[in-house]
Scaffold this active site. Structure first.
Site, short mmCIF file in Angstrom:
data_model
loop_
_atom_site.label_atom_id
_atom_site.label_comp_id
_atom_site.label_asym_id
_atom_site.label_seq_id
_atom_site.Cartn_x
_atom_site.Cartn_y
_atom_site.Cartn_z
CE LYS A 107 19.19 -10.61 153.92
NZ LYS A 107 18.25 -9.88 154.79
N GLY A 219 8.42 -22.57 160.86
CA GLY A 219 9.79 -22.29 161.29
C GLY A 219 9.88 -22.31 162.81
N GLY A 221 13.12 -21.06 164.23
CA GLY A 221 14.46 -20.48 164.41
C GLY A 221 14.38 -19.24 165.28
CG ASN A 222 16.66 -14.96 166.11
OD1 ASN A 222 16.01 -14.04 165.63
ND2 ASN A 222 17.37 -14.83 167.20
#
Ligand code: NAD
Length: 428
Positions: A107, A219, A221-222
């Site tokens: 990451k 959330g 988002g995507n």
């Protein structure tokens, strides 16, 4: 992010040590898996639009590559910490193992807030990140991807910088690219769709029909948007979503008892998944504090924002109606909260199984890019469904056979695979 002294890496190591005990791993293997094999910290000087140089801090952590080239996203966040990236890198090793992909875990990140950066400044950060780190990454070594607040354009700038430095065309250097520039069809949808594939299998297991269920999502988002899209297609109803309000610097919930409409919310959200509260109010949404997503009278909770959103402080707010939690985000549940959820008898699809669709499709993108031959969207999504279903069934069968939770089963399967690969290579 470290929120309320929560340290994701400490939590990831605790989870590992629990699995290691169940597997009776030896001391050297535990020590080897408890820390990243390599990590890089670097400064990225960027000339800002006002002509001044600003220095950003960048990271890449490679947790383990015994099973194949490392894989993992690059996150842009103002509160990024090295321990968050270490935890996320470790979780990637388990995720690629549980999804049975021939990859390791890594990451990366940069401490920055793209909300306050121009496109040119963001390009400077992307190119700088690659300049500082190109020797340590590559299609056969470690392959980055988008994560929170990074997108296909960022990936393309990074690819261009890498190819300019190396003098080759290597689209397999990075995944999550724009589709017309070597990205995979279906990548945008993959993580959210994958979450819902595992939900579909879990609902079968607990004897619920998706058409009769409701959900609340943290959330927008995507991941959240694509999970909602497929869940709606299956006939489910989302009654609440939440998002981060940049102006007030806090989360907000947007609820509609007869079901939120995905398209209308998408039209009033920004590229970072923030929903415009004035426009939402005009559309009849009830807007309340961001914490309320967890306290809804629903069957399913889908945390799809950041780490530690279900903690010992708020776990008791979860209503008795909740039967299933699909952990779309990485590390959304603290260890203490997890124990409470177990006692409540809530079925949990653990994060690195639920959200493995993203890396699975990234792997498909790597394969296509390395061959320079691309598949249709239907082909990608069919392969994704097959991989996610088989990963889910594998974990679920193991959990039943060994009378374990889904999380413990997923950990035991994946830690065992990574440990065995390290042993087979003669490392430990
Ligand atoms: P994103 O940046 O597109 O969206 C994040 C969303 O969370 C935004 O809507 C933001 O407004 C909201 N949010 C942030 N803080 C919040 C808060 N305190 N309260 C309410 N909402 C808040 O990110 P994403 O790509 O959708 O990723 C979401 C999660 O899924 C992350 O944990 C990420 O690590 C994980 N994940 C993403 C992928 C992927 O392919 N994108 C893959 C695997 C896991």
């Amino acid at each position: 992010m470290e929120i309320n002294n929560y340290n994701p890496f400490a939590s990831a190591k605790q989870q590992l040590s629990k699995a290691a005990k169940l597997l009776e791993l030896d001391e050297a293997t535990i020590e080897f898996l408890s820390n990243p094999m390599r990590e890089f910290h670097f400064s990225i000087p960027v000339r800002m639009d006002d002509g001044k140089i600003k220095v950003f801090r960048g990271y890449r952590v490679m947790h383990n590559d015994a099973r194949g080239p490392a894989k993992g996203g690059i996150r842009f966040h103002p509160h990024e910490t090295i321990d968050t990236i270490r935890a996320l890198a470790m979780w990637m090793s388990w995720k690629t193992a549980v999804a049975d992909l021939p990859l390791g875990g890594a990451k990366g990140g940069v401490i920055c807030d793209p909300h306050n950066l121009s496109q040119k400044e963001q390009e400077g950060i992307c190119r700088g990140w690659v300049r500082q780190n190109f020797k340590n990454i590559g299609p056969q070594i470690d392959v980055p991807a988008p994560e929170v607040m990074t997108n296909p354009q960022h990936m393309l700038w990074m690819l261009d910088e890498y190819e300019t430095i190396t003098g080759n065309r290597t689209p397999g250097f990075i995944t999550g690219k724009p589709v017309e520039m070597g990205g995979s069809l279906g990548r945008k949808e993959a993580t959210g769709y994958g979450v819902v594939v595992t939900m579909r299998e879990a609902l079968k297991e607990i004897g619920m029909n998706p058409e009769n269920t409701t959900a609340s999502v943290q959330g927008f988002g995507n991941v959240a948007q694509n999970a909602i899209a497929l869940y709606h297609q299956m006939g489910g109803k989302v009654i609440c979503v939440s998002s981060w309000d940049q102006e007030q610097q806090r989360g907000l919930c947007f609820c509609k008892k007869d079901g939120v409409l995905l398209d209308e919310l998408k039209q009033i959200s920004d590229p970072f998944g923030g929903i415009n509260k004035e426009k939402a109010a005009d559309l009849g949404y009830e807007i309340t504090d961001g914490e309320n997503w967890i306290a809804q009278q629903v069957d399913i909770l889908i945390p799809a924002a950041l780490e530690n959103s279900i903690s010992i402080e708020n776990v008791d707010k979860i209503k008795d109606s909740v039967k299933l939690i699909a952990e779309a985000a990485n590390g959304p549940t603290s260890l203490e909260a997890d124990e409470v959820l177990k006692k409540k008898g809530i079925f949990i699809i653990p994060d690195f199984l639920a959200n493995a669709g993203g890396v699975t499709c990234s792997y498909f993108e790597q394969v296509q890019s390395n061959m320079n031959y691309y598949w249709t969207k239907d082909e990608v999504l069919a392969k994704l469904d097959e991989k996610m279903t088989s990963a889910y069934i594998n974990v679920s069968d193991f959990a039943m056979l060994n009378n374990m939770s889904m999380r413990d089963a997923a950990y035991v399967i994946s830690v065992d695979k990574v440990a065995q690969a390290c042993k087979d290579r003669g490392w430990v």
